[in-house]
Motif scaffolding. Structure first.
Motif, PDB file in Angstrom:
ATOM      1  N   MET A 128      -2.471  17.978  -9.870  1.00 56.43           N
ATOM      2  CA  MET A 128      -2.503  16.534  -9.961  1.00 56.43           C
ATOM      3  C   MET A 128      -2.412  16.081 -11.426  1.00 56.43           C
ATOM      4  O   MET A 128      -1.774  15.084 -11.715  1.00 56.43           O
ATOM      5  CB  MET A 128      -3.781  15.992  -9.317  1.00 56.43           C
ATOM      6  CG  MET A 128      -3.855  16.174  -7.804  1.00 56.43           C
ATOM      7  SD  MET A 128      -2.503  15.405  -6.894  1.00 56.43           S
ATOM      8  CE  MET A 128      -2.812  13.702  -7.174  1.00 56.43           C
ATOM      9  N   ARG A 129      -3.036  16.814 -12.306  1.00 53.53           N
ATOM     10  CA  ARG A 129      -2.975  16.431 -13.721  1.00 53.53           C
ATOM     11  C   ARG A 129      -1.553  16.513 -14.254  1.00 53.53           C
ATOM     12  O   ARG A 129      -1.139  15.697 -15.066  1.00 53.53           O
ATOM     13  CB  ARG A 129      -3.901  17.317 -14.540  1.00 53.53           C
ATOM     14  CG  ARG A 129      -5.349  17.033 -14.279  1.00 53.53           C
ATOM     15  CD  ARG A 129      -6.244  17.870 -15.123  1.00 53.53           C
ATOM     16  NE  ARG A 129      -7.608  17.667 -14.666  1.00 53.53           N
ATOM     17  CZ  ARG A 129      -8.588  18.487 -14.920  1.00 53.53           C
ATOM     18  NH1 ARG A 129      -8.380  19.572 -15.640  1.00 53.53           N
ATOM     19  NH2 ARG A 129      -9.789  18.240 -14.471  1.00 53.53           N
ATOM     20  N   ARG A 130      -0.822  17.493 -13.782  1.00 51.41           N
ATOM     21  CA  ARG A 130       0.575  17.643 -14.212  1.00 51.41           C
ATOM     22  C   ARG A 130       1.397  16.433 -13.768  1.00 51.41           C
ATOM     23  O   ARG A 130       2.223  15.919 -14.508  1.00 51.41           O
ATOM     24  CB  ARG A 130       1.142  18.921 -13.619  1.00 51.41           C
ATOM     25  CG  ARG A 130       2.500  19.249 -14.071  1.00 51.41           C
ATOM     26  CD  ARG A 130       2.974  20.499 -13.372  1.00 51.41           C
ATOM     27  NE  ARG A 130       3.660  21.346 -14.294  1.00 51.41           N
ATOM     28  CZ  ARG A 130       4.096  22.535 -14.003  1.00 51.41           C
ATOM     29  NH1 ARG A 130       3.869  23.045 -12.820  1.00 51.41           N
ATOM     30  NH2 ARG A 130       4.741  23.245 -14.888  1.00 51.41           N
ATOM     31  N   VAL A 131       1.170  15.970 -12.558  1.00 50.63           N
ATOM     32  CA  VAL A 131       1.871  14.790 -12.050  1.00 50.63           C
ATOM     33  C   VAL A 131       1.492  13.560 -12.877  1.00 50.63           C
ATOM     34  O   VAL A 131       2.358  12.776 -13.258  1.00 50.63           O
ATOM     35  CB  VAL A 131       1.543  14.568 -10.556  1.00 50.63           C
ATOM     36  CG1 VAL A 131       2.083  13.235 -10.069  1.00 50.63           C
ATOM     37  CG2 VAL A 131       2.088  15.712  -9.720  1.00 50.63           C
ATOM     38  N   GLU A 132       0.229  13.408 -13.164  1.00 56.76           N
ATOM     39  CA  GLU A 132      -0.227  12.274 -13.967  1.00 56.76           C
ATOM     40  C   GLU A 132       0.378  12.297 -15.371  1.00 56.76           C
ATOM     41  O   GLU A 132       0.802  11.264 -15.888  1.00 56.76           O
ATOM     42  CB  GLU A 132      -1.753  12.260 -14.048  1.00 56.76           C
ATOM     43  CG  GLU A 132      -2.409  11.894 -12.733  1.00 56.76           C
ATOM     44  CD  GLU A 132      -3.920  12.069 -12.755  1.00 56.76           C
ATOM     45  OE1 GLU A 132      -4.473  12.478 -13.803  1.00 56.76           O
ATOM     46  OE2 GLU A 132      -4.535  11.794 -11.721  1.00 56.76           O
ATOM     47  N   SER A 146       3.221  13.700 -16.257  1.00 52.76           N
ATOM     48  CA  SER A 146       4.647  13.399 -16.120  1.00 52.76           C
ATOM     49  C   SER A 146       4.863  11.909 -15.936  1.00 52.76           C
ATOM     50  O   SER A 146       5.780  11.332 -16.518  1.00 52.76           O
ATOM     51  CB  SER A 146       5.251  14.154 -14.935  1.00 52.76           C
ATOM     52  OG  SER A 146       5.290  15.528 -15.205  1.00 52.76           O
ATOM     53  N   PHE A 147       4.022  11.288 -15.134  1.00 49.96           N
ATOM     54  CA  PHE A 147       4.123   9.848 -14.924  1.00 49.96           C
ATOM     55  C   PHE A 147       3.975   9.105 -16.248  1.00 49.96           C
ATOM     56  O   PHE A 147       4.770   8.233 -16.576  1.00 49.96           O
ATOM     57  CB  PHE A 147       3.058   9.376 -13.931  1.00 49.96           C
ATOM     58  CG  PHE A 147       2.986   7.886 -13.804  1.00 49.96           C
ATOM     59  CD1 PHE A 147       3.932   7.202 -13.058  1.00 49.96           C
ATOM     60  CD2 PHE A 147       1.985   7.170 -14.433  1.00 49.96           C
ATOM     61  CE1 PHE A 147       3.878   5.818 -12.944  1.00 49.96           C
ATOM     62  CE2 PHE A 147       1.919   5.796 -14.325  1.00 49.96           C
ATOM     63  CZ  PHE A 147       2.871   5.127 -13.579  1.00 49.96           C
ATOM     64  N   SER A 196      -2.341  17.446   0.188  1.00 50.50           N
ATOM     65  CA  SER A 196      -2.227  18.747  -0.462  1.00 50.50           C
ATOM     66  C   SER A 196      -3.223  19.725   0.164  1.00 50.50           C
ATOM     67  O   SER A 196      -4.159  19.314   0.856  1.00 50.50           O
ATOM     68  CB  SER A 196      -2.493  18.613  -1.958  1.00 50.50           C
ATOM     69  OG  SER A 196      -3.865  18.372  -2.189  1.00 50.50           O
ATOM     70  N   VAL A 206      -1.097  12.519  -1.415  1.00 52.12           N
ATOM     71  CA  VAL A 206      -0.010  12.410  -2.388  1.00 52.12           C
ATOM     72  C   VAL A 206       1.057  11.494  -1.808  1.00 52.12           C
ATOM     73  O   VAL A 206       1.438  11.636  -0.646  1.00 52.12           O
ATOM     74  CB  VAL A 206       0.599  13.794  -2.709  1.00 52.12           C
ATOM     75  CG1 VAL A 206       1.709  13.671  -3.725  1.00 52.12           C
ATOM     76  CG2 VAL A 206      -0.470  14.756  -3.203  1.00 52.12           C
ATOM     77  N   ALA A 252       4.911  10.163  -2.627  1.00 50.45           N
ATOM     78  CA  ALA A 252       6.117  10.298  -3.436  1.00 50.45           C
ATOM     79  C   ALA A 252       7.012   9.103  -3.156  1.00 50.45           C
ATOM     80  O   ALA A 252       7.185   8.692  -2.007  1.00 50.45           O
ATOM     81  CB  ALA A 252       6.860  11.582  -3.078  1.00 50.45           C
ATOM     82  N   CYS A 303      10.858   7.770  -4.100  1.00 53.13           N
ATOM     83  CA  CYS A 303      12.162   8.104  -4.677  1.00 53.13           C
ATOM     84  C   CYS A 303      13.003   6.836  -4.717  1.00 53.13           C
ATOM     85  O   CYS A 303      13.007   6.062  -3.771  1.00 53.13           O
ATOM     86  CB  CYS A 303      12.874   9.156  -3.830  1.00 53.13           C
ATOM     87  SG  CYS A 303      11.966  10.706  -3.736  1.00 53.13           S
TER      88      CYS A 303
END
Length: 58
Positions: free
Chosen positions: A1-5, A7-8, A35, A41, A43, A45
């Motif tokens: 989740m931290r990786r997604v945050e 990237s955002f 998850s 989560v 998404a 697009c």
């Protein structure tokens, strides 16, 4: 989740600029899942044509 945050945060301004310069309608699709660690989560697009793509297809 931290990786997604992260990237955002990194791409948020770039995406806003691209969307604001769209020469077409913006079409959205979504997907929602849970998850394995039981976090929800969502998404989103988006698809659109920008000025650069418009030049390539002309």
């Amino acid at each position: 989740m931290r990786r997604v945050e992260r990237s955002f945060e990194l791409y948020q301004k770039q995406i806003k600029n691209k969307l604001s310069s769209s020469v077409s309608l913006i079409h959205y699709s979504t997907d929602l899942w849970t998850s394995p660690s039981r976090r929800s989560v969502l998404a989103i697009c988006a698809q659109w044509v920008d000025a650069e793509m418009d030049k390539e297809t002309s």
